[in-house]
Write a protein that holds these residues in place. Structure first.
Motif, PDB file in Angstrom:
ATOM      1  N   ASP A 104       0.839  -1.189   0.000  1.00  0.00           N
ATOM      2  CA  ASP A 104       0.000   0.000   0.000  1.00  0.00           C
ATOM      3  C   ASP A 104       0.880   1.247   0.000  1.00  0.00           C
ATOM      4  N   SER A 105       0.368   2.337  -0.555  1.00  0.00           N
ATOM      5  CA  SER A 105       1.138   3.587  -0.561  1.00  0.00           C
ATOM      6  C   SER A 105       1.190   4.203   0.837  1.00  0.00           C
ATOM      7  N   LYS A 106       0.269   3.801   1.706  1.00  0.00           N
ATOM      8  CA  LYS A 106       0.284   4.287   3.086  1.00  0.00           C
ATOM      9  C   LYS A 106       1.407   3.570   3.844  1.00  0.00           C
ATOM     10  N   PRO A 107       2.216   4.307   4.631  1.00  0.00           N
ATOM     11  CA  PRO A 107       3.274   3.638   5.401  1.00  0.00           C
ATOM     12  C   PRO A 107       2.681   2.588   6.355  1.00  0.00           C
ATOM     13  N   VAL A 108       3.393   1.478   6.511  1.00  0.00           N
ATOM     14  CA  VAL A 108       2.960   0.396   7.393  1.00  0.00           C
ATOM     15  C   VAL A 108       4.076   0.107   8.392  1.00  0.00           C
ATOM     16  N   LEU A 109       3.764   0.258   9.669  1.00  0.00           N
ATOM     17  CA  LEU A 109       4.714  -0.076  10.725  1.00  0.00           C
ATOM     18  C   LEU A 109       4.371  -1.464  11.239  1.00  0.00           C
ATOM     19  N   VAL A 110       5.318  -2.388  11.112  1.00  0.00           N
ATOM     20  CA  VAL A 110       5.093  -3.763  11.546  1.00  0.00           C
ATOM     21  C   VAL A 110       5.847  -4.006  12.843  1.00  0.00           C
ATOM     22  N   ASP A 111       5.116  -4.475  13.843  1.00  0.00           N
ATOM     23  CA  ASP A 111       5.686  -4.824  15.145  1.00  0.00           C
ATOM     24  C   ASP A 111       5.814  -6.342  15.199  1.00  0.00           C
ATOM     25  N   PHE A 112       7.036  -6.845  15.078  1.00  0.00           N
ATOM     26  CA  PHE A 112       7.296  -8.278  15.241  1.00  0.00           C
ATOM     27  C   PHE A 112       7.491  -8.516  16.732  1.00  0.00           C
ATOM     28  N   PHE A 113       6.640  -9.370  17.321  1.00  0.00           N
ATOM     29  CA  PHE A 113       6.643  -9.558  18.768  1.00  0.00           C
ATOM     30  C   PHE A 113       6.435 -11.026  19.115  1.00  0.00           C
ATOM     31  N   ALA A 114       6.526 -11.328  20.411  1.00  0.00           N
ATOM     32  CA  ALA A 114       6.204 -12.657  20.925  1.00  0.00           C
ATOM     33  C   ALA A 114       5.447 -12.479  22.238  1.00  0.00           C
ATOM     34  N   GLU A 115       4.507 -13.374  22.499  1.00  0.00           N
ATOM     35  CA  GLU A 115       3.686 -13.296  23.715  1.00  0.00           C
ATOM     36  C   GLU A 115       4.540 -13.349  24.987  1.00  0.00           C
ATOM     37  N   TRP A 116       5.639 -14.090  24.952  1.00  0.00           N
ATOM     38  CA  TRP A 116       6.467 -14.303  26.145  1.00  0.00           C
ATOM     39  C   TRP A 116       7.477 -13.181  26.376  1.00  0.00           C
ATOM     40  N   CYS A 117       7.519 -12.212  25.480  1.00  0.00           N
ATOM     41  CA  CYS A 117       8.558 -11.176  25.497  1.00  0.00           C
ATOM     42  C   CYS A 117       8.134  -9.976  26.351  1.00  0.00           C
ATOM     43  N   GLY A 118       8.877  -9.736  27.446  1.00  0.00           N
ATOM     44  CA  GLY A 118       8.584  -8.608  28.333  1.00  0.00           C
ATOM     45  C   GLY A 118       8.651  -7.258  27.644  1.00  0.00           C
TER      46      GLY A 118
ATOM     47  N   ASP B  18      -5.045   7.675  10.861  1.00  0.00           N
ATOM     48  CA  ASP B  18      -5.150   6.775   9.713  1.00  0.00           C
ATOM     49  C   ASP B  18      -4.091   7.009   8.648  1.00  0.00           C
ATOM     50  N   LYS B  19      -3.162   7.924   8.897  1.00  0.00           N
ATOM     51  CA  LYS B  19      -2.116   8.187   7.906  1.00  0.00           C
ATOM     52  C   LYS B  19      -1.114   7.040   7.833  1.00  0.00           C
ATOM     53  N   VAL B  20      -1.066   6.236   8.895  1.00  0.00           N
ATOM     54  CA  VAL B  20      -0.129   5.116   8.977  1.00  0.00           C
ATOM     55  C   VAL B  20      -0.897   3.896   9.466  1.00  0.00           C
ATOM     56  N   ARG B  21      -0.541   2.742   8.936  1.00  0.00           N
ATOM     57  CA  ARG B  21      -1.130   1.495   9.416  1.00  0.00           C
ATOM     58  C   ARG B  21      -0.110   0.818  10.331  1.00  0.00           C
ATOM     59  N   ILE B  22      -0.572   0.324  11.474  1.00  0.00           N
ATOM     60  CA  ILE B  22       0.306  -0.391  12.407  1.00  0.00           C
ATOM     61  C   ILE B  22      -0.244  -1.798  12.563  1.00  0.00           C
ATOM     62  N   ILE B  23       0.597  -2.786  12.273  1.00  0.00           N
ATOM     63  CA  ILE B  23       0.169  -4.177  12.432  1.00  0.00           C
ATOM     64  C   ILE B  23       1.171  -4.923  13.300  1.00  0.00           C
ATOM     65  N   LYS B  24       0.691  -5.991  13.932  1.00  0.00           N
ATOM     66  CA  LYS B  24       1.523  -6.804  14.807  1.00  0.00           C
ATOM     67  C   LYS B  24       1.620  -8.206  14.218  1.00  0.00           C
ATOM     68  N   ILE B  25       2.826  -8.763  14.252  1.00  0.00           N
ATOM     69  CA  ILE B  25       3.036 -10.133  13.774  1.00  0.00           C
ATOM     70  C   ILE B  25       3.733 -10.912  14.877  1.00  0.00           C
ATOM     71  N   ASP B  26       3.077 -11.966  15.344  1.00  0.00           N
ATOM     72  CA  ASP B  26       3.632 -12.845  16.376  1.00  0.00           C
ATOM     73  C   ASP B  26       4.636 -13.785  15.711  1.00  0.00           C
ATOM     74  N   VAL B  27       5.908 -13.669  16.091  1.00  0.00           N
ATOM     75  CA  VAL B  27       6.959 -14.461  15.433  1.00  0.00           C
ATOM     76  C   VAL B  27       6.793 -15.960  15.686  1.00  0.00           C
ATOM     77  N   ASP B  28       6.153 -16.330  16.798  1.00  0.00           N
ATOM     78  CA  ASP B  28       5.943 -17.751  17.075  1.00  0.00           C
ATOM     79  C   ASP B  28       4.820 -18.335  16.224  1.00  0.00           C
ATOM     80  N   ARG B  29       3.845 -17.511  15.871  1.00  0.00           N
ATOM     81  CA  ARG B  29       2.731 -17.975  15.041  1.00  0.00           C
ATOM     82  C   ARG B  29       3.018 -17.834  13.553  1.00  0.00           C
TER      83      ARG B  29
END
Length: 99
Positions: A11-25, A43-54
């Motif tokens: 997408d032309s809209k910037p996307v910030l991806v947060d790679f995380f894990a449930e066990w990570c403090g 809404d100028k930026v999309r923020i999504i989360k991706i669980d590295v374990d899943r």
């Protein structure tokens, strides 16, 4: 790669991806910061989360070796990357440069 994710990243809209894990403090500490950032940039930026374990294949594709790792994509290309916690101010300043 997940076709839906590729569509989002291209997408032309910037996307910030947060790679995380449930066990990570530090990941748990980053989550409320991202909520504040989202409320500030709206809404100028999309923020999504991706669980590295899943989603290990996606984590491997982006060479995620530690969490949290944040990657900012613009038109499908990574334009910024950081492992570890990022402050609200740092992220807002970064995102405002890319909107």
């Amino acid at each position: 790669m997940n076709e839906n994710l590729q569509t989002i990243l291209n997408d032309s809209k910037p996307v910030l991806v947060d790679f995380f894990a449930e066990w990570c403090g530090p990941c748990k500490m980053q989550a409320p910061v991202l909520k504040e950032v989202k409320s500030e940039v709206g809404d100028k930026v999309r923020i999504i989360k991706i669980d590295v374990d899943r989603s290990p294949a996606i984590a491997q594709q982006y060479q995620i070796s530690g969490v949290p790792t944040l990657i900012l994509f613009r038109n499908g290309q990574p334009v910024w990357r950081q492992s570890g916690l990022a402050s609200r101010k740092q992220l807002v300043d970064l995102l405002q440069q890319h909107v």
